[in-house]
Enzyme design. Structure first.
Site, PDB file in Angstrom:
ATOM      1  N   GLY A  18       0.842  -1.200   0.000  1.00 52.11           N
ATOM      2  CA  GLY A  18       0.000   0.000   0.000  1.00 52.11           C
ATOM      3  C   GLY A  18       0.875   1.247   0.000  1.00 52.11           C
ATOM      4  O   GLY A  18       1.934   1.251   0.604  1.00 52.11           O
TER       5      GLY A  18
ATOM      6  N   THR B 227       4.282   2.577   5.572  1.00 50.60           N
ATOM      7  CA  THR B 227       2.891   2.119   5.659  1.00 50.60           C
ATOM      8  C   THR B 227       2.170   3.002   6.667  1.00 50.60           C
ATOM      9  O   THR B 227       2.767   3.397   7.673  1.00 50.60           O
ATOM     10  CB  THR B 227       2.800   0.636   6.069  1.00 50.60           C
ATOM     11  OG1 THR B 227       1.438   0.324   6.359  1.00 50.60           O
ATOM     12  CG2 THR B 227       3.626   0.299   7.289  1.00 50.60           C
TER      13      THR B 227
HETATM   14  P1  ATP Z   1       0.946  -2.863   3.455  1.00 49.31           P
HETATM   15  O1  ATP Z   1       1.398  -2.872   4.881  1.00 49.31           O
HETATM   16  O2  ATP Z   1       0.652  -1.507   2.956  1.00 49.31           O
HETATM   17  O3  ATP Z   1      -0.117  -3.868   3.144  1.00 49.31           O
HETATM   18  P2  ATP Z   1       2.892  -4.740   2.476  1.00 49.31           P
HETATM   19  O4  ATP Z   1       4.275  -4.551   1.983  1.00 49.31           O
HETATM   20  O5  ATP Z   1       2.730  -5.517   3.758  1.00 49.31           O
HETATM   21  O6  ATP Z   1       2.235  -3.298   2.579  1.00 49.31           O
HETATM   22  P3  ATP Z   1       1.808  -6.955   0.929  1.00 49.31           P
HETATM   23  O7  ATP Z   1       0.751  -6.962  -0.108  1.00 49.31           O
HETATM   24  O8  ATP Z   1       1.653  -7.815   2.124  1.00 49.31           O
HETATM   25  O9  ATP Z   1       2.011  -5.413   1.326  1.00 49.31           O
HETATM   26  O10 ATP Z   1       3.213  -7.362   0.242  1.00 49.31           O
HETATM   27  C1  ATP Z   1       3.652  -6.693  -0.940  1.00 49.31           C
HETATM   28  C2  ATP Z   1       4.196  -7.690  -1.905  1.00 49.31           C
HETATM   29  O11 ATP Z   1       5.351  -8.333  -1.350  1.00 49.31           O
HETATM   30  C3  ATP Z   1       3.268  -8.846  -2.264  1.00 49.31           C
HETATM   31  O12 ATP Z   1       2.318  -8.470  -3.239  1.00 49.31           O
HETATM   32  C4  ATP Z   1       4.243  -9.872  -2.790  1.00 49.31           C
HETATM   33  O13 ATP Z   1       4.591  -9.592  -4.120  1.00 49.31           O
HETATM   34  C5  ATP Z   1       5.471  -9.629  -1.915  1.00 49.31           C
HETATM   35  N1  ATP Z   1       5.540 -10.651  -0.846  1.00 49.31           N
HETATM   36  C6  ATP Z   1       4.864 -10.666   0.314  1.00 49.31           C
HETATM   37  N2  ATP Z   1       5.152 -11.783   1.031  1.00 49.31           N
HETATM   38  C7  ATP Z   1       6.045 -12.494   0.289  1.00 49.31           C
HETATM   39  C8  ATP Z   1       6.720 -13.739   0.457  1.00 49.31           C
HETATM   40  N3  ATP Z   1       6.564 -14.488   1.561  1.00 49.31           N
HETATM   41  N4  ATP Z   1       7.550 -14.148  -0.529  1.00 49.31           N
HETATM   42  C9  ATP Z   1       7.728 -13.410  -1.639  1.00 49.31           C
HETATM   43  N5  ATP Z   1       7.117 -12.216  -1.853  1.00 49.31           N
HETATM   44  C10 ATP Z   1       6.284 -11.766  -0.918  1.00 49.31           C
END
Ligand code: ATP
Length: 320
Positions: free
Chosen positions: A11, A126
């Site tokens: 996000g 975030t």
């Molecule tokens: P927010 O806190 O705003 O949701 P975030 O970084 O936690 O941000 P996510 O959608 O959870 O958002 O993760 C972003 C991207 O990171 C995912 O769409 C995916 O491409 C990658 N990602 C997350 N977890 C993994 C994982 N275990 N292995 C590989 N890639 C991952």
């Protein structure tokens, strides 16, 4: 290290642009080349990336969103997707990567770094302030100020109409935004996912206030604590009060970053480059006891980041 790349992922949050600027300028200051990757890990996989210079990041410190755009990438969850991204690491000669995003983005970055040996540093961006290992994340301060402005405006109309206003804020699993904005906004009740609540208590509190001549009530609800519409309906059924629900939604992600977020973004962005220059990997630039530090990403992700329940207790006392 001669050439680094950076991307924003997950996000978006206000202050990401200030962070992109800090990473790019700090790296260029130290004689490095910078590659900007568009659309998070999707752009990394597709090779949607190119060189940035000093003017690529001019005039963005005050802008919300991210000039690099962001995405959630299904493909990066797969070894095949990450292998394609590594092809672009080789093609563009990238020697280190900065990932600005949330905990999911750091998990992806960590997996990628272990698979291919590329040094990776995370920067917490975030609005939820839910990343373990750092006291603050980029965007949280702006988001709570946005919510606060909404609460203040709703309070004006609430006073004129003697109603109960329910304001739903972001936070599916985490009540940080609700807690901080509710306490700062003088809400009568704050409902967060981390803390069980009882409608009877909330209604008794409202009725007590009403009998005391209180003109209006404001209840701040995190979306993960049953949601504003449901809360409004239940309170109406029990008290007969006219309840009005406002769901703030995505406007909480937007807007010009606050001074605090611009400072944080600048400090953490610069720190991420320092960490890469020091030969570090799988670290996050974070804040501990007010100081900018490098924190082990894998260790941080194994910890939990509880909300500060002393704020919850204080809000309960002050809204008696
Ligand atoms: P927010 O806190 O705003 O949701 P975030 O970084 O936690 O941000 P996510 O959608 O959870 O958002 O993760 C972003 C991207 O990171 C995912 O769409 C995916 O491409 C990658 N990602 C997350 N977890 C993994 C994982 N275990 N292995 C590989 N890639 C991952």
């Amino acid at each position: 290290m001669q050439r680094i790349a950076l991307l924003t992922s997950g996000g978006d949050s206000p202050g990401m642009n200030a962070c992109i600027r800090a990473v790019a300028r700090k790296a260029i200051y130290h004689g490095m080349e910078v590659i900007g990757i568009n659309r998070g890990f999707n752009g990394f996989i597709e090779g949607d990336m190119g060189p940035m210079n000093l003017s690529s990041v001019a005039d963005i410190i005050h802008r919300g969103g991210t000039i690099l755009h962001t995405a959630r990438s299904e493909q990066f969850l797969t070894p095949e997707g990450r292998a394609r991204a590594y092809e672009n690491v080789k093609r563009f000669g990238v020697q280190g990567l900065v990932v600005i995003g949330g905990d999911g983005s750091f998990r992806g970055a960590s997996v990628f770094s272990r698979e291919f040996g590329l040094p990776v540093i995370g920067v917490p961006g975030t609005i939820d302030n839910d990343i373990p290992g750092t006291e603050q994340t980029i965007g949280f301060d702006t988001a709570i100020n946005t919510v606060l402005e909404a609460i203040d405006k709703i309070r004006d109309t609430a006073t004129s109409h003697e109603r109960t206003f329910i304001i739903e804020v972001m936070g599916r699993r985490n009540g940080s935004i609700a807690l901080a904005s509710g306490l700062a906004g003088g809400a009568e009740s704050i409902l967060i996912p981390e803390q069980p609540f009882d409608y009877e208590d909330i209604c008794q509190r409202l009725l007590r206030g009403f009998r005391r001549g209180k003109a209006h009530s404001i209840i701040v609800v995190a979306e993960g604590a049953s949601g504003g519409m449901e809360v409004g309906q239940r309170i109406k059924e029990r008290t007969g009060f006219d309840t009005k629900v406002t769901i703030l939604g995505h406007l909480q992600r937007g807007g010009s970053p606050s001074a605090a977020d611009r400072l944080l973004a600048s400090r953490l962005g610069a720190k991420s480059v320092e960490l890469l220059m020091a030969g570090e990997t799988r670290k996050m630039a974070g804040v501990k006891a007010g100081q900018v530090v490098g924190v082990d990403i894998d260790e941080a992700l194994n910890e939990s980041r509880p909300v500060d329940l002393s704020l919850y207790d204080l809000a309960g006392v002050l809204s008696i």
